[in-house]
Structure formats: C-alpha cells, structure tokens
Design a protein around this motif. Sequence first.
Motif, short mmCIF file in Angstrom:
data_model
loop_
_atom_site.label_atom_id
_atom_site.label_comp_id
_atom_site.label_asym_id
_atom_site.label_seq_id
_atom_site.Cartn_x
_atom_site.Cartn_y
_atom_site.Cartn_z
N UNK A 55 0.87 -1.17 0.00
CA UNK A 55 0.00 0.00 0.00
C UNK A 55 0.91 1.23 0.00
N UNK A 56 0.92 2.00 -1.07
CA UNK A 56 1.84 3.14 -1.15
C UNK A 56 1.48 4.29 -0.21
N UNK A 57 0.23 4.32 0.26
CA UNK A 57 -0.21 5.36 1.19
C UNK A 57 -0.86 4.71 2.39
N UNK A 58 -0.44 5.12 3.59
CA UNK A 58 -1.04 4.62 4.83
C UNK A 58 -1.53 5.82 5.63
N UNK A 59 -2.83 5.83 5.93
CA UNK A 59 -3.41 6.85 6.81
C UNK A 59 -3.65 6.16 8.14
N UNK A 60 -2.97 6.63 9.17
CA UNK A 60 -2.97 5.92 10.46
C UNK A 60 -3.39 6.84 11.60
N UNK A 61 -4.37 6.39 12.37
CA UNK A 61 -4.77 7.06 13.61
C UNK A 61 -3.59 6.95 14.58
N UNK A 62 -3.14 8.05 15.10
CA UNK A 62 -2.00 8.01 16.02
C UNK A 62 -2.37 7.49 17.40
N UNK A 63 -3.65 7.19 17.63
CA UNK A 63 -4.11 6.68 18.92
C UNK A 63 -4.63 5.25 18.80
N UNK A 64 -3.97 4.42 18.02
CA UNK A 64 -4.39 3.02 17.92
C UNK A 64 -4.29 2.34 19.28
N UNK A 65 -5.23 1.45 19.57
CA UNK A 65 -5.30 0.87 20.90
C UNK A 65 -4.19 -0.12 21.22
N UNK A 66 -3.73 -0.89 20.25
CA UNK A 66 -2.77 -1.95 20.56
C UNK A 66 -1.33 -1.49 20.50
N UNK A 67 -1.07 -0.41 19.84
CA UNK A 67 0.30 0.10 19.74
C UNK A 67 0.20 1.58 19.39
N UNK A 68 1.09 2.37 19.90
CA UNK A 68 1.06 3.79 19.58
C UNK A 68 1.25 3.97 18.08
N UNK A 69 0.36 4.72 17.48
CA UNK A 69 0.42 4.95 16.03
C UNK A 69 1.72 5.58 15.59
N UNK A 70 2.24 6.52 16.38
CA UNK A 70 3.50 7.19 16.01
C UNK A 70 4.66 6.19 16.00
N UNK A 71 4.71 5.30 16.98
CA UNK A 71 5.76 4.28 17.02
C UNK A 71 5.64 3.35 15.82
N UNK A 72 4.41 2.98 15.49
CA UNK A 72 4.19 2.11 14.34
C UNK A 72 4.63 2.80 13.05
N UNK A 73 4.32 4.07 12.91
CA UNK A 73 4.73 4.82 11.72
C UNK A 73 6.25 4.81 11.58
N UNK A 74 6.94 4.99 12.70
CA UNK A 74 8.40 4.93 12.67
C UNK A 74 8.90 3.57 12.23
N UNK A 75 8.26 2.52 12.71
CA UNK A 75 8.65 1.17 12.31
C UNK A 75 8.43 0.96 10.82
N UNK A 76 7.30 1.44 10.32
CA UNK A 76 6.98 1.25 8.90
C UNK A 76 7.94 2.04 8.01
N UNK A 77 8.37 3.20 8.45
CA UNK A 77 9.34 3.99 7.66
C UNK A 77 10.66 3.24 7.51
N UNK A 78 11.01 2.48 8.53
CA UNK A 78 12.27 1.74 8.50
C UNK A 78 12.27 0.54 7.57
N UNK A 79 11.13 0.21 7.02
CA UNK A 79 11.06 -0.96 6.14
C UNK A 79 11.48 -0.63 4.74
#
Length: 79
Positions: A55-79
């Motif tokens: 998926x070339x574009x990801x729109x992510x709520x920064x308040x996801x319940x299972x993991x902080x959205x900001x932390x997840x975004x950082x992880x995805x950028x590293x891929x």
Amino acid sequence: MNAALPPQIPGPVLLAAADGADRASLAARVRGLGHEVTEVADAAGILETLARRHHPVILCDLRLSTEQGAALCGELRGR
C-alpha cells in the motif's frame, strides 16, 4: 477535508483507525476521491495487510489501541 491525495496513487490506500465510525467516514471520503481503500482497526491489521499487499499510502490514527500509532509509523518507515 481540504487536502486531497494525488489522483494517481499506484495501489490502494491503507486506512487504520480504531474507531469504526471515524474509519468509515474517512474511508468514504477517500473512496469519493476515486481511490481503493483497505480498512483496518489496529496495528496488527496494518502489519497483516502489508504482509499480503503493498500500500503506497497509509493513513494511520495516532491513537491506535494496541500500539502507539506514532511508534508504528516509525517502524513502517524503517522498512
């Protein structure tokens, strides 16, 4: 919503939001712009979906319940 996604995204938009009503509303807006949308409710859904399809574009709520959205975004950028 004044911002528009580029008209020619080479693939679907991945939309992650914990709140179902928010997710449905935003998905309808993005679809209204002519884009394919994959909806998920949490970080696990994001990771599972990305394992199956790019998926070339990801729109992510920064308040996801299972993991902080900001932390997840950082992880995805590293891929």
